[in-house]
Design a protein around this motif. Structure first.
Motif, PDB file in Angstrom:
ATOM      1  N   ASP A  20       0.895  -1.133  -0.001  1.00  0.00           N
ATOM      2  CA  ASP A  20      -0.016   0.068   0.136  1.00  0.00           C
ATOM      3  C   ASP A  20       0.819   1.354   0.019  1.00  0.00           C
ATOM      4  O   ASP A  20       0.536   2.239  -0.651  1.00  0.00           O
ATOM      5  CB  ASP A  20      -0.826  -0.037   1.187  1.00  0.00           C
ATOM      6  N   ARG A  69      -6.336   0.587  -8.145  1.00  0.00           N
ATOM      7  CA  ARG A  69      -7.428   1.193  -7.379  1.00  0.00           C
ATOM      8  C   ARG A  69      -7.207   2.701  -7.193  1.00  0.00           C
ATOM      9  O   ARG A  69      -8.041   3.348  -7.078  1.00  0.00           O
ATOM     10  CB  ARG A  69      -7.448   0.585  -6.081  1.00  0.00           C
ATOM     11  N   ARG A  70      -5.789   3.192  -7.066  1.00  0.00           N
ATOM     12  CA  ARG A  70      -5.700   4.632  -6.809  1.00  0.00           C
ATOM     13  C   ARG A  70      -5.635   5.426  -7.999  1.00  0.00           C
ATOM     14  O   ARG A  70      -5.598   6.711  -7.911  1.00  0.00           O
ATOM     15  CB  ARG A  70      -4.266   4.288  -6.113  1.00  0.00           C
ATOM     16  N   ASP A 114       1.218   4.061  -3.054  1.00  0.00           N
ATOM     17  CA  ASP A 114       0.973   5.560  -2.707  1.00  0.00           C
ATOM     18  C   ASP A 114       2.048   6.210  -3.462  1.00  0.00           C
ATOM     19  O   ASP A 114       1.671   7.208  -4.146  1.00  0.00           O
ATOM     20  CB  ASP A 114       0.878   5.731  -1.422  1.00  0.00           C
ATOM     21  N   VAL A 118       1.934   6.029  -7.377  1.00  0.00           N
ATOM     22  CA  VAL A 118       0.947   6.755  -7.979  1.00  0.00           C
ATOM     23  C   VAL A 118       1.332   8.331  -7.995  1.00  0.00           C
ATOM     24  O   VAL A 118       1.097   9.214  -8.842  1.00  0.00           O
ATOM     25  CB  VAL A 118      -0.485   6.834  -7.417  1.00  0.00           C
TER      26      VAL A 118
END
Length: 314
Positions: free
Chosen positions: A230, A271-272, A234, A237
């Motif tokens: 995760d 997802r981001r 982050d 992205v």
């Protein structure tokens, strides 16, 4: 046979090669960096190693190498050929290019280890054919190489690509850089090793052990791995929002986990993203040879630039 000298200097070992015009590895060698003996001894060994490679090339190929390329860690001023700072080697402001040029009697290119590895991955590795790529090795720390049309961007001050110091957890774990919550404090191989060692109670456990435990379904390992993935997503992205790469190449020790890493990472990045274009997320192809191969490319580029520079009439 025309060839160049390639040398990749790491904190623990040096990898070297003689590389032909066609990219063939004509000779390969390795030796310990020996940093425990101090920065001056390391520098002397590098110069001696390069001289030995030069002599071997004359003997094996029948002629002297046309140029040499060397990749080193830390802060590198590629324009002046200076190893500005390398904590692992104890260097400050070492005029490495000039020293090697004097020792070898040939043009020398100096590069940053991660950018040099990224150059190789972009041209002849996992990013081959991509006009824009981002290479991110996940090792003791996390760095990055920004590839643009066959070259790697160094930045105005030589700091481009330091994705490991993007803050992904504000106010989080302190980082040696002086910030808190940096990406490499959560998603590097060393960070995963530290977290898994604490979770499983084995001080010798490392990231590879964690990956194997994830594959076997251990819930504590899954939690540690998910937190790292995760944080990595982050940071990535943020980087792809700024850089819009066509290909995102993940390397380093953590990437050796294969799909245990890549499947959840691709899902987490997907997802981001919102308006951003999702790049291809692929494993690095060249392994620990990338830095050495990239050093060879730097040397070949130097020869090409020299041969195409027009003569100035006087």
């Amino acid at each position: 046979m025309r060839h160049v000298i390639a040398l990749d200097v790491g904190g623990t070992g040096m990898k070297a090669a003689l590389v032909g015009d066609d990219g063939a590895l004509l000779h390969r060698a390795r030796r310990a960096t020996g940093r425990a003996r101090g920065p001056e001894a390391v520098l002397a060994d590098i110069l001696d190693f390069a001289a030995e490679l030069h002599a071997h090339g004359v003997e094996q190929c029948g002629e002297s190498a046309g140029a040499a390329g060397i990749a080193v860690p830390g802060i590198v001023d590629e324009h002046t050929g200076t190893a500005v700072y390398a904590a692992n080697l104890g260097w400050r402001d070492v005029p490495l290019r000039a020293l090697l040029t004097d020792r070898l009697g040939m043009p020398v290119a100096l590069g940053h280890d991660v950018r040099t590895g990224g150059l190789a991955e972009g041209r002849i590795g996992a990013g081959r054919g991509a006009d824009r790529f981002l290479f991110v090795p996940l090792g003791t720390g996390i760095a990055g190489a920004i590839g643009i049309d066959g070259r790697v961007e160094a930045g105005a001050h030589g700091f481009a690509g330091e994705i490991g110091h993007i803050v992904v957890r504000p106010g989080g774990a302190p980082c040696p850089c002086g910030q808190r919550g940096c990406l490499e404090r959560y998603a590097s191989a060393s960070a995963v090793s530290e977290a898994w060692a604490a979770a499983c109670g084995d001080p010798d456990a490392d990231a590879a052990d964690c990956a194997r435990a994830v594959a076997s379904g251990d819930p504590d390992a899954v939690r540690v791995w998910r937190e790292a993935v995760d944080a990595l997503a982050d940071g990535l992205v943020t980087a792809l929002t700024l850089l819009d790469p066509r290909t995102l190449i993940i390397g380093g020790g953590l990437a050796e986990a294969g799909e245990v890493l890549f499947q959840p990472l691709r899902d987490a990045v997907r997802r981001r993203v919102t308006f951003q274009k999702l790049p291809a997320i692929v494993p690095a192809a060249l392994g620990d040879t990338a830095g050495c191969l990239g050093a060879g490319l730097l040397a070949q580029d130097l020869l090409t630039a020299t041969s195409t520079t027009p003569e100035v009439s006087t």
